[in-house]
Design a protein around this motif. Sequence first.
Motif, PDB file in Angstrom:
ATOM      1  N   LEU A  61       0.834  -1.196   0.000  1.00 37.54           N
ATOM      2  CA  LEU A  61       0.000   0.000   0.000  1.00 37.54           C
ATOM      3  C   LEU A  61       0.868   1.244   0.000  1.00 37.54           C
ATOM      4  O   LEU A  61       2.080   1.190   0.220  1.00 37.54           O
ATOM      5  N   SER A  62       0.231   2.395  -0.231  1.00 35.39           N
ATOM      6  CA  SER A  62       0.890   3.683  -0.105  1.00 35.39           C
ATOM      7  C   SER A  62      -0.153   4.776   0.025  1.00 35.39           C
ATOM      8  O   SER A  62      -1.299   4.630  -0.419  1.00 35.39           O
ATOM      9  N   ALA A  63       0.247   5.875   0.680  1.00 31.71           N
ATOM     10  CA  ALA A  63      -0.597   7.067   0.770  1.00 31.71           C
ATOM     11  C   ALA A  63      -0.342   7.918  -0.458  1.00 31.71           C
ATOM     12  O   ALA A  63       0.788   8.067  -0.921  1.00 31.71           O
ATOM     13  N   THR A  64      -1.411   8.463  -1.011  1.00 33.07           N
ATOM     14  CA  THR A  64      -1.289   9.326  -2.178  1.00 33.07           C
ATOM     15  C   THR A  64      -2.360  10.402  -2.070  1.00 33.07           C
ATOM     16  O   THR A  64      -3.031  10.527  -1.056  1.00 33.07           O
ATOM     17  N   ARG A  65      -2.516  11.200  -3.096  1.00 30.87           N
ATOM     18  CA  ARG A  65      -3.539  12.242  -3.040  1.00 30.87           C
ATOM     19  C   ARG A  65      -4.001  12.606  -4.442  1.00 30.87           C
ATOM     20  O   ARG A  65      -3.332  12.328  -5.437  1.00 30.87           O
ATOM     21  N   LYS A  66      -5.166  13.215  -4.502  1.00 31.56           N
ATOM     22  CA  LYS A  66      -5.746  13.713  -5.746  1.00 31.56           C
ATOM     23  C   LYS A  66      -6.191  15.134  -5.472  1.00 31.56           C
ATOM     24  O   LYS A  66      -7.234  15.359  -4.863  1.00 31.56           O
ATOM     25  N   GLY A  67      -5.362  16.114  -5.865  1.00 30.01           N
ATOM     26  CA  GLY A  67      -5.620  17.488  -5.487  1.00 30.01           C
ATOM     27  C   GLY A  67      -5.475  17.633  -3.982  1.00 30.01           C
ATOM     28  O   GLY A  67      -4.462  17.268  -3.395  1.00 30.01           O
ATOM     29  N   ALA A  68      -6.541  18.098  -3.322  1.00 33.65           N
ATOM     30  CA  ALA A  68      -6.534  18.230  -1.867  1.00 33.65           C
ATOM     31  C   ALA A  68      -7.022  16.973  -1.167  1.00 33.65           C
ATOM     32  O   ALA A  68      -6.971  16.889   0.063  1.00 33.65           O
ATOM     33  N   GLU A  69      -7.482  16.006  -1.934  1.00 32.69           N
ATOM     34  CA  GLU A  69      -8.053  14.796  -1.351  1.00 32.69           C
ATOM     35  C   GLU A  69      -6.964  13.771  -1.061  1.00 32.69           C
ATOM     36  O   GLU A  69      -6.163  13.428  -1.932  1.00 32.69           O
ATOM     37  N   GLU A  70      -6.928  13.264   0.181  1.00 36.66           N
ATOM     38  CA  GLU A  70      -5.970  12.233   0.551  1.00 36.66           C
ATOM     39  C   GLU A  70      -6.537  10.858   0.200  1.00 36.66           C
ATOM     40  O   GLU A  70      -7.712  10.579   0.430  1.00 36.66           O
ATOM     41  N   LEU A  71      -5.664  10.002  -0.334  1.00 34.94           N
ATOM     42  CA  LEU A  71      -6.086   8.698  -0.803  1.00 34.94           C
ATOM     43  C   LEU A  71      -5.194   7.610  -0.227  1.00 34.94           C
ATOM     44  O   LEU A  71      -4.021   7.842   0.081  1.00 34.94           O
ATOM     45  N   LEU A  72      -5.767   6.433  -0.085  1.00 36.41           N
ATOM     46  CA  LEU A  72      -5.013   5.237   0.247  1.00 36.41           C
ATOM     47  C   LEU A  72      -5.125   4.279  -0.932  1.00 36.41           C
ATOM     48  O   LEU A  72      -6.229   3.990  -1.401  1.00 36.41           O
ATOM     49  N   SER A  73      -3.992   3.815  -1.413  1.00 35.42           N
ATOM     50  CA  SER A  73      -3.971   2.868  -2.528  1.00 35.42           C
ATOM     51  C   SER A  73      -3.330   1.574  -2.050  1.00 35.42           C
ATOM     52  O   SER A  73      -2.252   1.586  -1.457  1.00 35.42           O
ATOM     53  N   PHE A  74      -4.014   0.444  -2.271  1.00 33.86           N
ATOM     54  CA  PHE A  74      -3.424  -0.833  -1.877  1.00 33.86           C
ATOM     55  C   PHE A  74      -3.725  -1.902  -2.916  1.00 33.86           C
ATOM     56  O   PHE A  74      -4.652  -1.786  -3.714  1.00 33.86           O
ATOM     57  N   GLY A  75      -2.911  -2.932  -2.888  1.00 31.95           N
ATOM     58  CA  GLY A  75      -3.093  -4.049  -3.805  1.00 31.95           C
ATOM     59  C   GLY A  75      -2.694  -5.344  -3.142  1.00 31.95           C
ATOM     60  O   GLY A  75      -1.901  -5.360  -2.190  1.00 31.95           O
ATOM     61  N   LEU A  76      -3.249  -6.436  -3.637  1.00 26.46           N
ATOM     62  CA  LEU A  76      -2.897  -7.756  -3.127  1.00 26.46           C
ATOM     63  C   LEU A  76      -3.032  -8.766  -4.262  1.00 26.46           C
ATOM     64  O   LEU A  76      -3.734  -8.525  -5.247  1.00 26.46           O
ATOM     65  N   VAL A  77      -2.326  -9.865  -4.119  1.00 26.52           N
ATOM     66  CA  VAL A  77      -2.388 -10.934  -5.107  1.00 26.52           C
ATOM     67  C   VAL A  77      -2.827 -12.206  -4.409  1.00 26.52           C
ATOM     68  O   VAL A  77      -2.221 -12.632  -3.415  1.00 26.52           O
ATOM     69  N   LEU A  78      -3.899 -12.817  -4.920  1.00 27.74           N
ATOM     70  CA  LEU A  78      -4.431 -14.076  -4.402  1.00 27.74           C
ATOM     71  C   LEU A  78      -4.004 -15.210  -5.321  1.00 27.74           C
ATOM     72  O   LEU A  78      -3.990 -15.059  -6.551  1.00 27.74           O
ATOM     73  N   GLU A  79      -3.680 -16.351  -4.725  1.00 28.95           N
ATOM     74  CA  GLU A  79      -3.299 -17.530  -5.511  1.00 28.95           C
ATOM     75  C   GLU A  79      -4.199 -18.712  -5.156  1.00 28.95           C
ATOM     76  O   GLU A  79      -4.459 -18.981  -3.979  1.00 28.95           O
ATOM     77  N   ASN A  80      -4.684 -19.393  -6.175  1.00 26.79           N
ATOM     78  CA  ASN A  80      -5.443 -20.627  -6.000  1.00 26.79           C
ATOM     79  C   ASN A  80      -4.472 -21.794  -6.116  1.00 26.79           C
ATOM     80  O   ASN A  80      -4.023 -22.137  -7.206  1.00 26.79           O
ATOM     81  N   THR A  81      -4.130 -22.404  -4.982  1.00 29.60           N
ATOM     82  CA  THR A  81      -3.170 -23.507  -5.007  1.00 29.60           C
ATOM     83  C   THR A  81      -3.820 -24.840  -5.369  1.00 29.60           C
ATOM     84  O   THR A  81      -3.124 -25.844  -5.534  1.00 29.60           O
ATOM     85  N   ASN A  82      -5.146 -24.850  -5.485  1.00 25.74           N
ATOM     86  CA  ASN A  82      -5.854 -26.051  -5.922  1.00 25.74           C
ATOM     87  C   ASN A  82      -5.650 -26.229  -7.424  1.00 25.74           C
ATOM     88  O   ASN A  82      -5.867 -25.291  -8.192  1.00 25.74           O
ATOM     89  N   ARG A  83      -5.233 -27.404  -7.836  1.00 26.59           N
ATOM     90  CA  ARG A  83      -4.940 -27.647  -9.249  1.00 26.59           C
ATOM     91  C   ARG A  83      -6.115 -28.228 -10.013  1.00 26.59           C
ATOM     92  O   ARG A  83      -6.003 -28.493 -11.215  1.00 26.59           O
ATOM     93  N   LYS A  84      -7.261 -28.431  -9.333  1.00 20.34           N
ATOM     94  CA  LYS A  84      -8.376 -29.101  -9.987  1.00 20.34           C
ATOM     95  C   LYS A  84      -9.692 -28.357  -9.905  1.00 20.34           C
ATOM     96  O   LYS A  84     -10.709 -28.862 -10.369  1.00 20.34           O
ATOM     97  N   ALA A  85      -9.708 -27.163  -9.302  1.00 17.23           N
ATOM     98  CA  ALA A  85     -10.982 -26.469  -9.130  1.00 17.23           C
ATOM     99  C   ALA A  85     -10.797 -24.969  -9.241  1.00 17.23           C
ATOM    100  O   ALA A  85      -9.764 -24.414  -8.845  1.00 17.23           O
ATOM    101  N   VAL A  86     -11.819 -24.304  -9.774  1.00 17.50           N
ATOM    102  CA  VAL A  86     -11.850 -22.840  -9.839  1.00 17.50           C
ATOM    103  C   VAL A  86     -12.279 -22.308  -8.472  1.00 17.50           C
ATOM    104  O   VAL A  86     -13.195 -22.836  -7.842  1.00 17.50           O
ATOM    105  N   ALA A  87     -11.623 -21.249  -8.015  1.00 22.18           N
ATOM    106  CA  ALA A  87     -11.902 -20.676  -6.699  1.00 22.18           C
ATOM    107  C   ALA A  87     -12.648 -19.358  -6.829  1.00 22.18           C
ATOM    108  O   ALA A  87     -12.315 -18.526  -7.676  1.00 22.18           O
ATOM    109  N   PHE A  88     -13.675 -19.186  -5.991  1.00 22.80           N
ATOM    110  CA  PHE A  88     -14.387 -17.924  -5.843  1.00 22.80           C
ATOM    111  C   PHE A  88     -14.247 -17.493  -4.374  1.00 22.80           C
ATOM    112  O   PHE A  88     -15.084 -17.833  -3.547  1.00 22.80           O
TER     113      PHE A  88
END
Length: 272
Positions: free
Chosen positions: A65-92
């Motif tokens: 994550l990181s703190a950022t801004r848009k004009g006077a507006e303060e923003l929080l931006s974050f990201g994550l990566v999910l992994e499906n370790t199951n080799r035989k099924a689709v994950a929701f």
Amino acid sequence: MTKPGHGAAAVFAVIALALTLAGCSSGGSVEPIAQSPSETPTTTAASPFTTKGDDGQVKVVEKGLSATRKGAEELLSFGLVLENTNRKAVAFPKYAINLLDAAGKRLYEGEYDIDPPLSAPRILPGGRYGVGVTSSHPNPAKVADIRVVIIETEWVTSNDREQFAKLTAGPVRTERATASQRAAAETTSVTFTIDSAFSKPLLAVEMSAIFRNTARKIVGGARHLKRQDGMNSIHIPPGRSTHEMALEDDTPSSADDSRTEVYVFPFVFPPS
């Protein structure tokens, strides 16, 4: 307690309650081209599967994550990566996100839903999916980390309707808006290719972007990339097509725009 949020909306411990496979998503223009991908795919793996699989789970393999801004507006931006370790099924997967301070303590009690809600991604066997969010926050500098909790996962083990196939978002080019462009209401844009193994066009897809710094660490993300003409659907033909999308906010200042990744999954089944 007052909820943090974009305008009046409260945004920061996320429960993604999707699993409905109908609705609208972001959009972009389509231009089929012939050549093969030139970089390693950033989305899900191939999905030849026919039998029940109970040999895996969904894991959080990266976050940032990181703190950022848009004009006077303060923003929080974050990201994550999910992994499906199951080799035989689709994950929701359904998951929740809590914001933590430097001591590892939750900044807010209770549940705060993303508005609009994040859909539970479909992650093919052995595949990964990146989830990104940039949203308003009263003091993003207080947020030191995020805690991601996989609440539960629905598994699909049959592909008899051919609703699951490989979608790969290829090389991404990010063009950050200048100050004059932002003053004229223009936005940062990303251009990328999508390679679809589906035999029929997809009527709608979900998209997320992940932003990384020069050390390849995640520093933020964006959800539901917006098409520049304001349309709310994107049509993905079989094979390769190119798409230009607009970000509502700029990428974080620490981001290396050459490392932006885009992740895509179908939001509705292709027509039978």
